[in-house]
Motif scaffolding. Sequence first.
Motif, PDB file in Angstrom:
ATOM      1  N   ARG A  55      -6.332  -4.546  -0.828  1.00  0.00           N
ATOM      2  CA  ARG A  55      -4.882  -4.607  -0.597  1.00  0.00           C
ATOM      3  C   ARG A  55      -4.441  -6.062  -0.687  1.00  0.00           C
ATOM      4  O   ARG A  55      -5.097  -6.956  -0.143  1.00  0.00           O
ATOM      5  CB  ARG A  55      -4.605  -4.040   0.796  1.00  0.00           C
ATOM      6  N   ASP A 111       2.241  -3.103   0.271  1.00  0.00           N
ATOM      7  CA  ASP A 111       2.297  -1.663  -0.014  1.00  0.00           C
ATOM      8  C   ASP A 111       2.083  -1.434  -1.522  1.00  0.00           C
ATOM      9  O   ASP A 111       2.179  -2.370  -2.321  1.00  0.00           O
ATOM     10  CB  ASP A 111       3.677  -1.099   0.383  1.00  0.00           C
ATOM     11  N   GLU A 112       1.861  -0.206  -1.887  1.00  0.00           N
ATOM     12  CA  GLU A 112       1.618   0.112  -3.296  1.00  0.00           C
ATOM     13  C   GLU A 112       2.750  -0.438  -4.180  1.00  0.00           C
ATOM     14  O   GLU A 112       3.938  -0.230  -3.867  1.00  0.00           O
ATOM     15  CB  GLU A 112       1.527   1.638  -3.471  1.00  0.00           C
ATOM     16  N   ASN A 113       2.404  -1.133  -5.222  1.00  0.00           N
ATOM     17  CA  ASN A 113       3.363  -1.712  -6.170  1.00  0.00           C
ATOM     18  C   ASN A 113       4.208  -2.845  -5.579  1.00  0.00           C
ATOM     19  O   ASN A 113       5.199  -3.267  -6.175  1.00  0.00           O
ATOM     20  CB  ASN A 113       4.305  -0.651  -6.754  1.00  0.00           C
TER      21      ASN A 113
END
Lengths: 345, 345
Positions: A55, A111-113
Amino acid sequence: MRATIIHGAGDVRIETVPDPVILEPTDAIVRIVRACICGSDLHPFHNKPAGSDPRAIGHEFIGVVEDTGSAVRTVSRGDFVIAPFVWSDGTCEFCREGLFTSCLHGGDWGDENVGGGQGEATRVPQADGTLIPVPGITEDSELLPSLLTLSDVYGTGYHAAITAGVRPGETVVVIGDGAVGLLAVLSAKQLGAEKIILMGRHEARTNLGREFGATDVVSARGEEGIAQVRELSGGHGAHRVLEAVGFLPAYEQALGVVRPGGAISRVGVPQYVEAPAGRVLFRPNVTLTGGVAPVRKYIDTLLPLVLDGTVNPGRVFDMTVSIEDVPSGYVAMDERRALKVLVKP
Amino acid sequence: MRATIIHGAGDVRIETVPDPVILEPTDAIVRIVRACICGSDLHPFHNKPAGSDPRAIGHEFIGVVEDTGSAVRTVSRGDFVIAPFVWSDGTCEFCREGLFTSCLHGGDWGDENVGGGQGEATRVPQADGTLIPVPGITEDSELLPSLLTLSDVYGTGYHAAITAGVRPGETVVVIGDGAVGLLAVLSAKQLGAEKIILMGRHEARTNLGREFGATDVVSARGEEGIAQVRELSGGHGAHRVLEAVGFLPAYEQALGVVRPGGAISRVGVPQYVEAPAGRVLFRPNVTLTGGVAPVRKYIDTLLPLVLDGTVNPGRVFDMTVSIEDVPSGYVAMDERRALKVLVKP
């Protein structure tokens, strides 16, 4: 571009990742001018399970807008901006109340993207609701470290003081001599506290705390620390206790030094689920408050004080690293050789 | 004289005890005109260890001053008075702030040499700081039940609403349909709450709650109760939750129905030591407040409303007993056949 990716406990790597791109019309792309490492980044640095998804990490940054989506209105290419440590739409019912950390359409850096703060650039969702432009600031400004504290630690310390209800003339205890604790001292001073007792044991840090307004320093912990604070506060404890650590012993310390009718405000992320919260709070009418600081709300109040030099919260930074050296910055903070590490991508 | 003495769980006796006498110049002797049984009296009725010292019980009463010590200035023989559920000196630093329940020289009814409320008379220590005279009230006044609620349950319900910070237009959840819960409903209404959701399952009680101002009643508990309240409060929960029970499931219910940025105020005495108090409060910035109500502080506000008939909190009494029948009153409340029992010595 280069960015910091955490793979697991103790495993922070600098990697080459795709450049961020606009995905939604409400996005902006920000080139990061300064970032930093947070005490709360040390929690995944200690605990992130091996084998969990890597992450992007880092949630405090200032930078320059490189590009904006078609719906963005309040910032433009070339603007110097502060990014709070969560992103938020600015328009939902919680944002309208100033509780940006509970935004219905917001989220976290990494967070994702969504990129992390400890990189060369990031996609910023909900740019209008998230970014605060600061006109007139250039990339060589001496104010950069202090402006960077507005993305988290200064606003978080201020949140502690505000939610605790610090009033002129009161006695305040601050638990923790990390960056948030020291800026909680500064905030309590700004709100007129008369006696500010800083509980911490690192002399360089508590000395800075004294410069920020601490009138007393107590290095003892546990029962001895509680006894010393109570003696300093007239025997009955302090009106307001600002807990800037997050571990259970710090909360228990707060219970020991708070005055009947007083308040404990926590801004260190609790590292526990259950805690003493029955009659120990109830009998003396002690209020437990605080939480994840909606720092964006406080920028209107605090930014002018930074810009005119009334305060210099950027003094909490005592080490600077390039992006390639971010992993060594984590180690320095973890070993408490550094109070707070500035990242210059 | 006759008085109620608790010997152990389930063992409440009416006994002949010595008449109270003045022991200190700051004392008064009060003949008790009306008293009552409190939900919190049921805790020792359930839990008091057999073989522990017998203790006079009862902490809510109104009466007439029979005698005063030489230093008493604010009440005289013949005055009709309200006694708050703790006694206090009225002059220490906590009393001066209105936190009479943390008085440095105060204590509880039933302490050594201090009588309980469920008897014919009692010694009142610190009479000037404790008793509130109510001119013009006679022993046959129809207002007696409502005046009696000022000694505890009305002030306690009001404390919940005040410390939670109830403001006009807000949504408030009240957990518990006992006397305190119902008067928390009345108090929330007085402070301008727009939607008041009462969580309780005894229809006679919740009907009275509706008369006091509840706009909705939810009888379900647990996840189903939480879901119903959240639906009634726009999906995100209520700004203010007034917890008037004291058992852990009631606190957990409160956590489930409170809105981010909102407050839970507890006025039911917690029957637990540890409770979920980490990120469950921290992440949404929920404040946990309330405590033992300093009801004396609220009498200035609430007494005029009782005297002019604006409110009728005495409606919470649904059973009256003589002093000899106090034990059966305990059983009636314990079996939930009575909401609140008035005692007429």
